[in-house]
Write an enzyme that holds these catalytic residues in place. Structure first.
Site, PDB file in Angstrom:
ATOM      1  N   ASP A   1       0.828  -1.209   0.000  1.00 18.16           N
ATOM      2  CA  ASP A   1       0.000   0.000   0.000  1.00 18.16           C
ATOM      3  C   ASP A   1       0.864   1.263   0.000  1.00 18.16           C
ATOM      4  O   ASP A   1       1.983   1.258   0.520  1.00 18.16           O
ATOM      5  CB  ASP A   1      -0.926  -0.011   1.228  1.00 18.16           C
ATOM      6  CG  ASP A   1      -2.068   0.968   1.086  1.00 18.16           C
ATOM      7  OD1 ASP A   1      -2.461   1.268  -0.060  1.00 18.16           O
ATOM      8  OD2 ASP A   1      -2.568   1.453   2.120  1.00 18.16           O
TER       9      ASP A   1
ATOM     10  N   HIS B   1       2.088   3.556  -9.073  1.00 24.40           N
ATOM     11  CA  HIS B   1       1.881   2.134  -9.399  1.00 24.40           C
ATOM     12  C   HIS B   1       3.041   1.614 -10.244  1.00 24.40           C
ATOM     13  O   HIS B   1       3.503   0.484 -10.052  1.00 24.40           O
ATOM     14  CB  HIS B   1       0.559   1.950 -10.157  1.00 24.40           C
ATOM     15  CG  HIS B   1      -0.644   2.311  -9.338  1.00 24.40           C
ATOM     16  ND1 HIS B   1      -0.799   1.898  -8.040  1.00 24.40           N
ATOM     17  CD2 HIS B   1      -1.749   3.056  -9.624  1.00 24.40           C
ATOM     18  CE1 HIS B   1      -1.953   2.368  -7.565  1.00 24.40           C
ATOM     19  NE2 HIS B   1      -2.541   3.078  -8.503  1.00 24.40           N
TER      20      HIS B   1
ATOM     21  N   ARG C   1     -12.395   2.418  -7.792  1.00 18.63           N
ATOM     22  CA  ARG C   1     -11.522   3.555  -8.148  1.00 18.63           C
ATOM     23  C   ARG C   1     -11.904   4.140  -9.512  1.00 18.63           C
ATOM     24  O   ARG C   1     -12.592   3.487 -10.294  1.00 18.63           O
ATOM     25  CB  ARG C   1     -10.068   3.068  -8.170  1.00 18.63           C
ATOM     26  CG  ARG C   1      -9.641   2.655  -6.781  1.00 18.63           C
ATOM     27  CD  ARG C   1      -8.175   2.456  -6.689  1.00 18.63           C
ATOM     28  NE  ARG C   1      -7.825   2.117  -5.314  1.00 18.63           N
ATOM     29  CZ  ARG C   1      -6.616   2.184  -4.811  1.00 18.63           C
ATOM     30  NH1 ARG C   1      -5.613   2.547  -5.580  1.00 18.63           N
ATOM     31  NH2 ARG C   1      -6.394   1.868  -3.555  1.00 18.63           N
TER      32      ARG C   1
ATOM     33  N   LEU D   1      10.836 -20.491  -5.171  1.00 18.97           N
ATOM     34  CA  LEU D   1       9.798 -19.661  -4.544  1.00 18.97           C
ATOM     35  C   LEU D   1       8.505 -19.702  -5.360  1.00 18.97           C
ATOM     36  O   LEU D   1       8.547 -19.804  -6.581  1.00 18.97           O
ATOM     37  CB  LEU D   1      10.297 -18.208  -4.480  1.00 18.97           C
ATOM     38  CG  LEU D   1       9.339 -17.174  -3.883  1.00 18.97           C
ATOM     39  CD1 LEU D   1       9.326 -17.284  -2.361  1.00 18.97           C
ATOM     40  CD2 LEU D   1       9.731 -15.747  -4.292  1.00 18.97           C
TER      41      LEU D   1
ATOM     42  N   ARG E   1       2.146  -4.919   6.103  1.00 18.58           N
ATOM     43  CA  ARG E   1       1.436  -3.875   5.342  1.00 18.58           C
ATOM     44  C   ARG E   1       2.306  -2.625   5.326  1.00 18.58           C
ATOM     45  O   ARG E   1       2.715  -2.127   6.377  1.00 18.58           O
ATOM     46  CB  ARG E   1       0.082  -3.533   5.962  1.00 18.58           C
ATOM     47  CG  ARG E   1      -0.638  -2.450   5.132  1.00 18.58           C
ATOM     48  CD  ARG E   1      -2.036  -2.115   5.627  1.00 18.58           C
ATOM     49  NE  ARG E   1      -2.689  -1.217   4.663  1.00 18.58           N
ATOM     50  CZ  ARG E   1      -3.923  -1.343   4.231  1.00 18.58           C
ATOM     51  NH1 ARG E   1      -4.674  -2.316   4.668  1.00 18.58           N
ATOM     52  NH2 ARG E   1      -4.424  -0.490   3.353  1.00 18.58           N
TER      53      ARG E   1
ATOM     54  N   LEU F   1      -6.431  -4.816   7.573  1.00 18.21           N
ATOM     55  CA  LEU F   1      -6.156  -5.939   6.662  1.00 18.21           C
ATOM     56  C   LEU F   1      -6.844  -5.768   5.303  1.00 18.21           C
ATOM     57  O   LEU F   1      -6.488  -6.463   4.346  1.00 18.21           O
ATOM     58  CB  LEU F   1      -6.577  -7.259   7.308  1.00 18.21           C
ATOM     59  CG  LEU F   1      -5.771  -7.600   8.577  1.00 18.21           C
ATOM     60  CD1 LEU F   1      -6.284  -8.888   9.211  1.00 18.21           C
ATOM     61  CD2 LEU F   1      -4.282  -7.736   8.268  1.00 18.21           C
TER      62      LEU F   1
HETATM   63  C1  IPE Z   1      -5.327  -2.702  -0.150  1.00 20.79           C
HETATM   64  O1  IPE Z   1      -5.049  -1.360  -0.299  1.00 20.79           O
HETATM   65  C2  IPE Z   1      -5.353  -3.378  -1.479  1.00 20.79           C
HETATM   66  C3  IPE Z   1      -4.057  -3.510  -2.165  1.00 20.79           C
HETATM   67  C4  IPE Z   1      -2.902  -3.153  -1.688  1.00 20.79           C
HETATM   68  C5  IPE Z   1      -4.123  -4.123  -3.470  1.00 20.79           C
HETATM   69  P1  IPE Z   1      -6.217  -0.274  -0.405  1.00 20.79           P
HETATM   70  O2  IPE Z   1      -5.562   1.046  -0.562  1.00 20.79           O
HETATM   71  O3  IPE Z   1      -7.179  -0.665  -1.451  1.00 20.79           O
HETATM   72  O4  IPE Z   1      -6.937  -0.413   1.016  1.00 20.79           O
HETATM   73  P2  IPE Z   1      -7.801   0.629   1.835  1.00 20.79           P
HETATM   74  O5  IPE Z   1      -8.867   1.141   0.912  1.00 20.79           O
HETATM   75  O6  IPE Z   1      -6.880   1.717   2.263  1.00 20.79           O
HETATM   76  O7  IPE Z   1      -8.322  -0.148   2.991  1.00 20.79           O
HETATM   77  C1  IPE Z   2      -1.738   0.208  -3.396  1.00 25.10           C
HETATM   78  O1  IPE Z   2      -1.482   1.567  -3.412  1.00 25.10           O
HETATM   79  C2  IPE Z   2      -1.924  -0.348  -4.780  1.00 25.10           C
HETATM   80  C3  IPE Z   2      -3.323  -0.733  -5.092  1.00 25.10           C
HETATM   81  C4  IPE Z   2      -4.309  -0.732  -4.251  1.00 25.10           C
HETATM   82  C5  IPE Z   2      -3.578  -1.153  -6.456  1.00 25.10           C
HETATM   83  P1  IPE Z   2      -2.648   2.630  -3.382  1.00 25.10           P
HETATM   84  O2  IPE Z   2      -3.056   2.935  -4.784  1.00 25.10           O
HETATM   85  O3  IPE Z   2      -3.747   2.172  -2.495  1.00 25.10           O
HETATM   86  O4  IPE Z   2      -1.934   3.889  -2.767  1.00 25.10           O
HETATM   87  P2  IPE Z   2      -2.490   4.845  -1.649  1.00 25.10           P
HETATM   88  O5  IPE Z   2      -2.865   4.005  -0.476  1.00 25.10           O
HETATM   89  O6  IPE Z   2      -3.679   5.548  -2.238  1.00 25.10           O
HETATM   90  O7  IPE Z   2      -1.367   5.768  -1.358  1.00 25.10           O
HETATM   91 MG    MG Z   3      -4.132   2.395  -0.509  1.00 24.74          MG
END
Ligand code: IPE
Ligand code: IPE
Ligand code: MG
Length: 225
Positions: free
Chosen positions: A12, A29, A64, A124, A172, A179
């Site tokens: 994240d 990303h 999104r 792995l 995380r 989670l």
């Molecule tokens: C969790 O992150 C999903 C991934 C890392 C793929 P999110 O950014 O979607 O989670 P929330 O919305 O903060 O809980």
């Molecule tokens: C995690 O990073 C990647 C995905 C959920 C695809 P985020 O896109 O959730 O990044 P933040 O949490 O908004 O910074």
């Molecule tokens: Mg996020």
């Protein structure tokens, strides 16, 4: 000493990483995909690590903006095509968890090809969680098991889930302590580590430090030591 046989990571913080630099979220990303490679190669080189499950796209991430979702789909396709060689070179088997039916036929084909071409690899296992949600995974398992006359057992449930392996260490990045619907069943006794580091800044050095801490934790699984 504990062994981190199965490491699961909620990657994240990509969007915030990009925004902090005045860039578009999608740049985060892109940077994050590079870190996936580095962390996977590190794990492949550690003999005790058998499986690395990475949360790449949740069942909730469809909420999104359309353009971000489309970008993520293209990035995934590109990543898989690019990584195939590295995966094979490092003897890494590619697997997925999650319901792939929601993805385009083209992306499903790429995923299938990478799975097939690495199916002989016995190092792995890199498992990507794609359109994955633990609640969705459990519901699919229960719906498939309810056809049986017998009471559902722990073993039956475990075998029916996409991910059949208990998590030892769950990490995380990105500073939040939740989670977000990731591997809820498999993490029943996982050790949880949270770091403020945003995923694109996460390094094998930091992972190594977390693993060292993990090895010293007393895991009791409800018993006494
Ligand atoms: C969790 O992150 C999903 C991934 C890392 C793929 P999110 O950014 O979607 O989670 P929330 O919305 O903060 O809980
Ligand atoms: C995690 O990073 C990647 C995905 C959920 C695809 P985020 O896109 O959730 O990044 P933040 O949490 O908004 O910074
Ligand atoms: Mg996020």
């Amino acid at each position: 000493m504990n062994k981190a046989k199965h490491i699961a990571i909620i990657m994240d913080g990509n969007g915030r990483w990009a925004e902090l630099q005045g860039k578009k979220r999608v740049k985060g990303h892109e940077a994050g995909a590079g870190v996936v490679r580095a962390i996977t190669e590190y794990c492949a080189a550690q003999e005790e690590i058998e499986r690395l499950t990475l949360y790449a796209f949740s069942t909730e991430n469809w909420k999104r903006p359309r353009l971000e979702v489309e970008f993520l789909m293209k990035l995934l396709d590109k990543y898989l095509n690019q990584e195939l060689e590295t995966l094979m070179k490092n003897n890494i088997r590619f697997e997925t968890v999650g319901d792939l039916g929601a993805f385009s036929k083209k992306l499903q084909k790429t995923i299938q090809t990478v799975k097939e071409k690495t199916s002989h690899c016995d190092g792995l296992v890199q498992s990507l969680a794609l359109n994955y949600g633990a609640q969705d995974e459990m519901l699919r398992a229960i719906n498939s098991l309810k056809k049986s006359q017998d009471d559902i057992t722990l073993e039956m449930m475990s075998q029916e889930l996409d991910c059949k392996h208990d998590v030892d260490l769950l990490i995380r990045t990105g500073g939040d302590h939740r989670l977000s619907n990731f591997l809820l069943w498999q993490s029943a006794y996982a050790e949880l580590f949270f770091t403020d580091t945003l995923w694109p800044d996460f390094t094998d050095k930091e992972l190594d430090k977390i693993i060292k801490k993990f090895t010293k934790v007393e895991r009791r699984f409800g018993g006494l030591k």
